[in-house]
Design a protein around this motif. Structure first.
Motif, PDB file in Angstrom:
ATOM      1  N   GLY A 293       7.440 -14.208  -8.766  1.00 47.41           N
ATOM      2  CA  GLY A 293       7.003 -15.522  -8.316  1.00 47.41           C
ATOM      3  C   GLY A 293       5.502 -15.629  -8.068  1.00 47.41           C
ATOM      4  O   GLY A 293       5.059 -16.526  -7.352  1.00 47.41           O
ATOM      5  N   GLY A 294       4.719 -14.703  -8.635  1.00 46.02           N
ATOM      6  CA  GLY A 294       3.269 -14.768  -8.462  1.00 46.02           C
ATOM      7  C   GLY A 294       2.759 -14.071  -7.218  1.00 46.02           C
ATOM      8  O   GLY A 294       1.572 -14.171  -6.890  1.00 46.02           O
ATOM      9  N   GLY A 295       3.651 -13.351  -6.512  1.00 41.16           N
ATOM     10  CA  GLY A 295       3.225 -12.632  -5.311  1.00 41.16           C
ATOM     11  C   GLY A 295       2.484 -11.340  -5.648  1.00 41.16           C
ATOM     12  O   GLY A 295       2.514 -10.865  -6.791  1.00 41.16           O
ATOM     13  N   ILE A 296       1.823 -10.782  -4.654  1.00 42.15           N
ATOM     14  CA  ILE A 296       1.128  -9.510  -4.834  1.00 42.15           C
ATOM     15  C   ILE A 296       1.387  -8.590  -3.636  1.00 42.15           C
ATOM     16  O   ILE A 296       1.646  -9.068  -2.536  1.00 42.15           O
ATOM     17  CB  ILE A 296      -0.406  -9.696  -5.000  1.00 42.15           C
ATOM     18  CG1 ILE A 296      -0.992 -10.440  -3.798  1.00 42.15           C
ATOM     19  CG2 ILE A 296      -0.742 -10.366  -6.292  1.00 42.15           C
ATOM     20  CD1 ILE A 296      -2.521 -10.484  -3.819  1.00 42.15           C
ATOM     21  N   ARG A 297       1.330  -7.297  -3.893  1.00 45.89           N
ATOM     22  CA  ARG A 297       1.441  -6.293  -2.837  1.00 45.89           C
ATOM     23  C   ARG A 297       0.109  -5.562  -2.716  1.00 45.89           C
ATOM     24  O   ARG A 297      -0.443  -5.107  -3.719  1.00 45.89           O
ATOM     25  CB  ARG A 297       2.558  -5.303  -3.148  1.00 45.89           C
ATOM     26  CG  ARG A 297       2.614  -4.094  -2.204  1.00 45.89           C
ATOM     27  CD  ARG A 297       3.910  -3.324  -2.415  1.00 45.89           C
ATOM     28  NE  ARG A 297       5.053  -4.151  -2.029  1.00 45.89           N
ATOM     29  CZ  ARG A 297       6.292  -3.958  -2.485  1.00 45.89           C
ATOM     30  NH1 ARG A 297       6.543  -2.976  -3.342  1.00 45.89           N
ATOM     31  NH2 ARG A 297       7.281  -4.753  -2.077  1.00 45.89           N
ATOM     32  N   LEU A 298      -0.404  -5.470  -1.474  1.00 49.88           N
ATOM     33  CA  LEU A 298      -1.632  -4.735  -1.181  1.00 49.88           C
ATOM     34  C   LEU A 298      -1.254  -3.380  -0.607  1.00 49.88           C
ATOM     35  O   LEU A 298      -0.490  -3.313   0.358  1.00 49.88           O
ATOM     36  CB  LEU A 298      -2.509  -5.488  -0.178  1.00 49.88           C
ATOM     37  CG  LEU A 298      -3.381  -6.641  -0.680  1.00 49.88           C
ATOM     38  CD1 LEU A 298      -2.569  -7.705  -1.379  1.00 49.88           C
ATOM     39  CD2 LEU A 298      -4.172  -7.239   0.476  1.00 49.88           C
ATOM     40  N   ARG A 299      -1.764  -2.319  -1.202  1.00 47.40           N
ATOM     41  CA  ARG A 299      -1.432  -0.974  -0.738  1.00 47.40           C
ATOM     42  C   ARG A 299      -2.709  -0.191  -0.465  1.00 47.40           C
ATOM     43  O   ARG A 299      -3.652  -0.210  -1.261  1.00 47.40           O
ATOM     44  CB  ARG A 299      -0.580  -0.242  -1.765  1.00 47.40           C
ATOM     45  CG  ARG A 299      -0.272   1.216  -1.422  1.00 47.40           C
ATOM     46  CD  ARG A 299       0.826   1.765  -2.301  1.00 47.40           C
ATOM     47  NE  ARG A 299       2.103   1.096  -2.020  1.00 47.40           N
ATOM     48  CZ  ARG A 299       3.209   1.244  -2.766  1.00 47.40           C
ATOM     49  NH1 ARG A 299       3.174   2.034  -3.830  1.00 47.40           N
ATOM     50  NH2 ARG A 299       4.321   0.611  -2.453  1.00 47.40           N
ATOM     51  N   SER A 300      -2.754   0.493   0.661  1.00 45.90           N
ATOM     52  CA  SER A 300      -3.891   1.326   1.035  1.00 45.90           C
ATOM     53  C   SER A 300      -3.667   2.759   0.578  1.00 45.90           C
ATOM     54  O   SER A 300      -2.522   3.200   0.413  1.00 45.90           O
ATOM     55  CB  SER A 300      -4.093   1.316   2.554  1.00 45.90           C
ATOM     56  OG  SER A 300      -4.308   0.006   3.040  1.00 45.90           O
ATOM     57  N   PHE A 301      -4.765   3.497   0.395  1.00 44.99           N
ATOM     58  CA  PHE A 301      -4.641   4.922   0.110  1.00 44.99           C
ATOM     59  C   PHE A 301      -4.219   5.660   1.381  1.00 44.99           C
ATOM     60  O   PHE A 301      -3.427   6.594   1.336  1.00 44.99           O
ATOM     61  CB  PHE A 301      -5.974   5.470  -0.414  1.00 44.99           C
ATOM     62  CG  PHE A 301      -5.876   6.850  -0.986  1.00 44.99           C
ATOM     63  CD1 PHE A 301      -5.488   7.046  -2.304  1.00 44.99           C
ATOM     64  CD2 PHE A 301      -6.148   7.965  -0.209  1.00 44.99           C
ATOM     65  CE1 PHE A 301      -5.377   8.326  -2.835  1.00 44.99           C
ATOM     66  CE2 PHE A 301      -6.044   9.244  -0.725  1.00 44.99           C
ATOM     67  CZ  PHE A 301      -5.657   9.426  -2.047  1.00 44.99           C
ATOM     68  N   ASN A 302      -4.732   5.202   2.517  1.00 43.18           N
ATOM     69  CA  ASN A 302      -4.389   5.774   3.825  1.00 43.18           C
ATOM     70  C   ASN A 302      -3.131   5.068   4.343  1.00 43.18           C
ATOM     71  O   ASN A 302      -3.187   4.211   5.221  1.00 43.18           O
ATOM     72  CB  ASN A 302      -5.557   5.583   4.793  1.00 43.18           C
ATOM     73  CG  ASN A 302      -5.280   6.134   6.184  1.00 43.18           C
ATOM     74  OD1 ASN A 302      -4.261   6.780   6.413  1.00 43.18           O
ATOM     75  ND2 ASN A 302      -6.183   5.852   7.108  1.00 43.18           N
ATOM     76  N   ARG A 303      -1.969   5.453   3.810  1.00 38.72           N
ATOM     77  CA  ARG A 303      -0.731   4.752   4.124  1.00 38.72           C
ATOM     78  C   ARG A 303      -0.157   5.152   5.481  1.00 38.72           C
ATOM     79  O   ARG A 303       0.744   4.496   5.992  1.00 38.72           O
ATOM     80  CB  ARG A 303       0.291   4.994   3.011  1.00 38.72           C
ATOM     81  CG  ARG A 303      -0.164   4.462   1.650  1.00 38.72           C
ATOM     82  CD  ARG A 303       0.878   4.664   0.581  1.00 38.72           C
ATOM     83  NE  ARG A 303       2.038   3.814   0.794  1.00 38.72           N
ATOM     84  CZ  ARG A 303       3.132   3.862   0.029  1.00 38.72           C
ATOM     85  NH1 ARG A 303       3.207   4.733  -0.963  1.00 38.72           N
ATOM     86  NH2 ARG A 303       4.158   3.075   0.274  1.00 38.72           N
TER      87      ARG A 303
END
Length: 342
Positions: A293-303
């Protein structure tokens, strides 16, 4: 050398190059990138032979004997500095005879039998840069180490005219690590023909003390990149900008205070690539992933400290989330008294 003999030499050297790359599993495109040329140039070398100005660079990269690569003579294994064939261009005439940088470069080119174009290719620079140096219009260049290497001579001799002692000059044996001096520059230093200036952006507080921020260009602040770096990264210089990162969400991959390079021409999301975003005035750097649906996921390297963040298309609009571009480069300066990384 007759045209026929030269043709035979060139074709054999091209065949040896192809055989070496195939034997070692080196992709032709990767080899072209390492040499700073287009893949078509490498294909031409296969058919027509390795250009004279490129022999030593190719031999150095493949760790083979330059003379063997050129004409098939000798041991294929890489020669030490003392075993390398003596090449014209290492005759260091004293300063009074060659008082300027232009004089010394022209002399060395004549000794090596290189044209300006051949020297430019061997030093991974432009013919215009070489022409300016040879004519005396340019008195210095950051490419001096590469030019000296292409001419098989001393960088110090090219720069100063001082003739080093052959008996005491250190020989390069075994190690292929080259530590070269940094060349400082400021806003008044002219750009080399193979350089571009990239504007710098940062997160700034808006007027009136509202506490709101926005990502803006910093007037007068620019970083310099070689055009070769831009080509290797697949970034058009007109689409490149730099920015300063704050926070530890991408550490230790990208450190707090790092400067990053962005490709504004790439804003479509490729899963797992790193992008810079403007999030309601805040500059953020994250791995991005597409969602339905056009969404995005933001992911950090420092999880461990920063969890994934998911935003629908509507949430992106409501929170003013805008992808600025793909991160293609980053660099960090560590002060001497910085805290240990581990």
């Amino acid at each position: 050398m007759s045209t026929l003999v030269n043709s035979v030499f060139m074709n054999i050297s091209g065949k040896r190059l192809r055989d070496l790359l195939d034997e070692r599993g080196i992709a032709y495109r990767d080899f072209a990138t390492a040499m700073g040329v287009e893949p078509q140039h490498v294909n031409n070398w296969f058919n027509r032979g390795i250009p004279k100005a490129r022999i030593f660079k190719v031999a150095d990269f493949l760790q083979v004997n330059a003379r063997w690569l050129a004409d098939g003579e000798g041991d294929p294994s890489a020669a030490t500095a003392s075993e390398q064939p003596e090449v014209a261009g290492t005759e260091w005439l004293p300063f009074p005879e060659l008082p300027t940088l232009a004089d010394r470069i022209n002399h060395a080119m004549q000794q090596c039998g290189l044209t300006q174009q051949q020297l430019a290719e061997a030093a991974s620079t432009s013919q215009t840069t070489i022409q300016k140096l040879c004519s005396g219009k340019s008195k210095e260049t950051k490419k001096l180490n590469a030019i000296a290497k292409a001419l098989r001579t001393s960088t110090n001799w090219l720069a100063t005219g001082e003739s080093p002692s052959r008996e005491t000059a250190p020989r390069e044996v075994g190690s292929k690590i080259h530590l070269e001096p940094l060349h400082p520059w400021d806003d008044g230093t002219p750009l080399d023909d193979d350089e571009v200036e990239i504007p710098l952006y940062k997160e700034v507080e808006l007027a009136a003390g509202s506490g709101r921020t926005a990502v803006r260009e910093v007037a007068g602040r620019k970083l310099r990149f070689s055009r070769k770096t831009m080509r290797t990264a697949g970034v058009h210089p007109s689409q490149a900008v730099c920015a300063t990162v704050s926070g530890n969400s991408m550490e230790p991959l990208i450190m707090n205070g790092a400067t990053i390079g962005l490709d504004r021409g790439t804003t479509h999301v490729v899963d797992g690539e790193i992008y810079a975003l403007e999030h309601d005035g805040m500059l953020r750097v994250k791995f991005l992933y597409r969602l339905p649906g056009g969404g995005i996921r933001l992911r950090s390297f420092n999880r461990e400290e920063h969890q994934d963040e998911d935003y629908s298309l509507q949430q992106q609009q409501d929170q003013n989330i805008r992808i600025l571009g793909r991160v293609f480069w980053w660099s960090t300066v560590r002060p001497l008294k910085s805290a240990p990384l581990i």
